[in-house]
Design an enzyme around this catalytic site. Structure first.
Site, PDB file in Angstrom:
ATOM      1  N   GLU A   1       1.543  53.578  77.949  1.00 16.41           N
ATOM      2  CA  GLU A   1       2.188  53.462  76.632  1.00 16.41           C
ATOM      3  C   GLU A   1       3.715  53.416  76.795  1.00 16.41           C
ATOM      4  OE1 GLU A   1       0.234  52.356  74.621  1.00 16.41           O
ATOM      5  OE2 GLU A   1      -0.603  53.822  73.286  1.00 16.41           O
TER       6      GLU A   1
ATOM      7  N   THR B   1       5.323  47.999  68.841  1.00 15.13           N
ATOM      8  CA  THR B   1       5.466  49.449  68.631  1.00 15.13           C
ATOM      9  C   THR B   1       6.843  49.929  69.078  1.00 15.13           C
ATOM     10  OG1 THR B   1       3.092  49.818  68.810  1.00 15.13           O
ATOM     11  CG2 THR B   1       4.506  51.696  69.303  1.00 15.13           C
TER      12      THR B   1
HETATM   13  N1  LIG Z   1      -3.536  46.095  78.421  1.00 16.36           N
HETATM   14  C1  LIG Z   1      -2.803  45.838  77.326  1.00 16.36           C
HETATM   15  N2  LIG Z   1      -3.393  45.793  76.116  1.00 16.36           N
HETATM   16  C2  LIG Z   1      -2.659  45.518  74.998  1.00 16.36           C
HETATM   17  N3  LIG Z   1      -1.327  45.264  74.997  1.00 16.36           N
HETATM   18  C3  LIG Z   1      -0.723  45.312  76.204  1.00 16.36           C
HETATM   19  C4  LIG Z   1      -1.411  45.611  77.407  1.00 16.36           C
HETATM   20  N4  LIG Z   1      -0.527  45.600  78.427  1.00 16.36           N
HETATM   21  C5  LIG Z   1       0.672  45.292  77.891  1.00 16.36           C
HETATM   22  N5  LIG Z   1       0.559  45.094  76.564  1.00 16.36           N
HETATM   23  C6  LIG Z   1       1.655  44.717  75.654  1.00 16.36           C
HETATM   24  O1  LIG Z   1       1.858  45.784  74.731  1.00 16.36           O
HETATM   25  C7  LIG Z   1       2.159  45.271  73.428  1.00 16.36           C
HETATM   26  C8  LIG Z   1       1.063  45.759  72.460  1.00 16.36           C
HETATM   27  O2  LIG Z   1       1.139  47.140  72.434  1.00 16.36           O
HETATM   28  P1  LIG Z   1       1.736  47.877  71.123  1.00 16.36           P
HETATM   29  O3  LIG Z   1       1.824  49.309  71.448  1.00 16.36           O
HETATM   30  O4  LIG Z   1       2.965  47.165  70.686  1.00 16.36           O
HETATM   31  O5  LIG Z   1       0.647  47.650  70.009  1.00 16.36           O
HETATM   32  P2  LIG Z   1      -0.851  48.154  70.051  1.00 16.36           P
HETATM   33  O6  LIG Z   1      -1.066  49.058  71.221  1.00 16.36           O
HETATM   34  O7  LIG Z   1      -1.687  46.937  70.007  1.00 16.36           O
HETATM   35  O8  LIG Z   1      -0.977  48.930  68.699  1.00 16.36           O
HETATM   36  P3  LIG Z   1      -0.462  50.401  68.346  1.00 16.36           P
HETATM   37  O9  LIG Z   1       0.531  50.231  67.242  1.00 16.36           O
HETATM   38  O10 LIG Z   1      -1.700  51.108  67.914  1.00 16.36           O
HETATM   39  O11 LIG Z   1       0.136  50.980  69.596  1.00 16.36           O
HETATM   40  C9  LIG Z   1       2.148  43.765  73.528  1.00 16.36           C
HETATM   41  O12 LIG Z   1       3.462  43.320  73.729  1.00 16.36           O
HETATM   42  C10 LIG Z   1       1.305  43.522  74.784  1.00 16.36           C
HETATM   43  O13 LIG Z   1       1.657  42.315  75.429  1.00 16.36           O
HETATM   44  N1  LIG Z   2       2.565  57.374  66.989  1.00 12.41           N
HETATM   45  C1  LIG Z   2       2.755  55.998  67.435  1.00 12.41           C
HETATM   46  C2  LIG Z   2       1.422  55.291  67.332  1.00 12.41           C
HETATM   47  C3  LIG Z   2       1.447  53.864  67.734  1.00 12.41           C
HETATM   48  O1  LIG Z   2       0.163  53.331  67.546  1.00 12.41           O
HETATM   49  C4  LIG Z   2       3.786  55.293  66.559  1.00 12.41           C
HETATM   50  O2  LIG Z   2       3.619  55.371  65.344  1.00 12.41           O
HETATM   51  O3  LIG Z   2       4.738  54.727  67.096  1.00 12.41           O
END
Ligand SMILES: Nc1ncnc2c1ncn2[C@@H]1O[C@H](COP(=O)(O)OP(=O)(O)OP(=O)(O)O)[C@@H](O)[C@H]1O
Ligand SMILES: N[C@@H](CCO)C(=O)O
Length: 312
Positions: free
Chosen positions: A129, A185
Site C-alpha cells: 500500500e 488513493t
Molecule cells: N496489484 C495491484 N493491484 C491494484 N493496483 C495496483 C497494483 N499494483 C500497483 N497498483 C497501482 O495502484 C493504484 C490503485 O491503487 P489505489 O490504492 O489507488 O486504489 P485501490 O487500491 O484500487 O482502491 P482503494 O481506494 O480501496 O485503495 C493504481 O495506480 C495501480 O496501477
Molecule cells: N483509509 C484509506 C483507504 C483507501 O482505500 C484512505 O481513505 O485513504
C-alpha cells in the site's frame, strides 16, 4: 513444501465513514488471485505475470513489494514468480491494491513454509500500500486478510480485531464508470487536512461510537447515524462531487447506512428489506448521469479472509 501456491483475497471498503485508516469491511464483490512459485533460474528476485493493467515492475506492484521485503528478511535465494489475476478493478476504492498485497504475502508464506500470522501478513502487505499510495494504510489489507468487518486497534505492533456484526444487512456498491488514473488513493490522501478542529474530532468520535455500538448491538438506527464522516469525506468531496446527493437519496430511501468506499470513487450502501433499493439505484443513476458518467451496481455480502491452497 508446495512448489506452487494459490491465494485468493476479497475486495474491501475501508473507512466506513469516520473510521479513516482504522475500519474496513471485506466483501465478496470481487477477488484477486495470486499464484506464487519458486523458479530455479532467471533475472532478479521477483517475476510478475499478469494480464491486467497493473505494473509488472516489481518495485511498483503492491503484490511484489511486500514479497521483496519477505525475501530480504528471510534471506530467500532464487526467484519468485507471481502470477496476478486481477478480479478487483484498480483505482475504484474497492481495496484492489490491498487485496493483491495480502494474496501475494499469504501465498509466499505457504510457498516458503513461513507460517506468517494474519498480523504478519498485514505487516508486510502494508508495504505494498505504501508503494502505491505513499502511505502504509492498514485498513484494506486488514479486511482482505482477516475477513468480515475489522478495526485496526494498534499500529505498532499491528493489532486487528474483527468487529461482531449483529445486524443482517446486505451490501450494494455503486461503482462509477470513471478512469481514476494512476495513484488515485495517493491523491485522495493529499486532500486530507493534517490538522482539524476539535469539534470535528468530537463529531467523528460520535459517529464512530454509534457505528461500532450499532454493529455490535444490531441497532439499525445507530448504524445509519454512525456511517458518517465530517473530516475526510468532506475534504475529499472535490474528488466525488456526486456523493452528497447519492448519500441523500440513499438515506431518503432508507438504506441501513451509506459512505464513500475507501478513498472512492465508489460508494458503499448497506441495505435490508426496509430499503427501497431500486429507487436508490434509479436516483444514483440520474445523479451520475448529471455528472456525465454512468455507474454500475454490484450487490454482495460481507466476505471472508484470505484463502491459500497448495497446488502441487
Ligand atoms: N496489484 C495491484 N493491484 C491494484 N493496483 C495496483 C497494483 N499494483 C500497483 N497498483 C497501482 O495502484 C493504484 C490503485 O491503487 P489505489 O490504492 O489507488 O486504489 P485501490 O487500491 O484500487 O482502491 P482503494 O481506494 O480501496 O485503495 C493504481 O495506480 C495501480 O496501477
Ligand atoms: N483509509 C484509506 C483507504 C483507501 O482505500 C484512505 O481513505 O485513504
Amino acid at each position: 513444501m508446495s512448489m506452487r501456491v494459490r491465494a485468493i483475497a476479497f475486495s474491501s471498503s475501508a473507512n466506513l465513514g469516520a473510521g479513516y485508516d482504522v475500519l474496513s469491511m471485506s466483501h465478496r464483490a470481487f477477488n484477486d488471485v495470486v499464484y506464487a512459485e519458486l523458479l530455479d533460474s532467471g533475472e532478479g528476485k521477483i517475476f510478475i505475470e499478469t494480464d491486467s493493467s497493473v505494473p509488472t515492475d516489481p518495485s511498483k506492484n503492491s503484490a511484489s513489494v511486500p514479497v521483496e521485503a519477505i525475501m530480504e528478511d528471510y534471506k530467500i535465494k532464487g526467484i519468485i514468480k507471481l502470477k496476478i489475476v486481477k478480479g478487483i478493478p484498480p483505482g475504484l476504492g474497492l481495496g484492489s491494491s490491498g487485496a493483491s498485497a495480502v494474496a501475494a504475502v499469504a501465498a509466499v508464506s505457504r510457498l516458503l513454509d513461513l507460517n506468517l500470522s494474519l498480523e504478519d501478513i498485514v505487516k508486510y502487505a502494508v508495504l505494498g500500500e505504501k508503494a502505491v499510495s505513499g502511505s502504509p494504510h492498514p485498513d484494506n489489507v486488514a479486511a482482505s486478510a482477516f475477513g468480515g468487518v475489522v478495526a485496526v486497534t494498534s499500529h505498532d505492533p499491528f493489532r486487528i480485531v474483527r468487529v461482531a456484526v449483529n445486524y443482517d444487512f446486505k451490501i450494494m456498491l455503486i461503482i462509477p464508470r470513471l478512469a481514476t488514473g494512476v495513484g488515485k488513493t495517493k491523491r485522495a490522501r493529499e486532500l486530507v487536512p493534517p490538522k482539524v478542529e476539535l469539534n470535528k474530532v468530537v463529531e467523528n468520535a460520535r459517529y464512530l461510537s454509534s457505528l461500532m455500538v450499532g454493529l455490535i448491538k444490531g441497532d439499525r438506527n445507530l448504524i445509519q447515524e454512525g456511517m458518517n464522516d465530517s473530516i475526510v469525506e468532506k475534504a475529499r468531496e472535490p474528488l466525488y462531487p456526486y456523493y452528497p446527493k447519492i448519500r441523500e437519496i440513499s438515506l431518503k430511501y432508507n438504506s441501513v447506512g451509506v459512505c464513500v468506499s475507501g478513498a472512492g470513487p465508489s460508494v458503499l450502501v448497506l441495505y435490508d428489506e426496509e430499503t427501497e433499493l431500486e429507487k436508490i439505484k434509479l436516483g444514483a443513476t440520474d445523479v451520475c448521469r448529471g455528472f456525465g458518467f454512468d455507474c454500475d451496481f454490484v450487490t454482495t455480502e460481507i466476505g471472508g479472509g484470505v484463502k491459500v491452497e497448495g497446488l502441487d
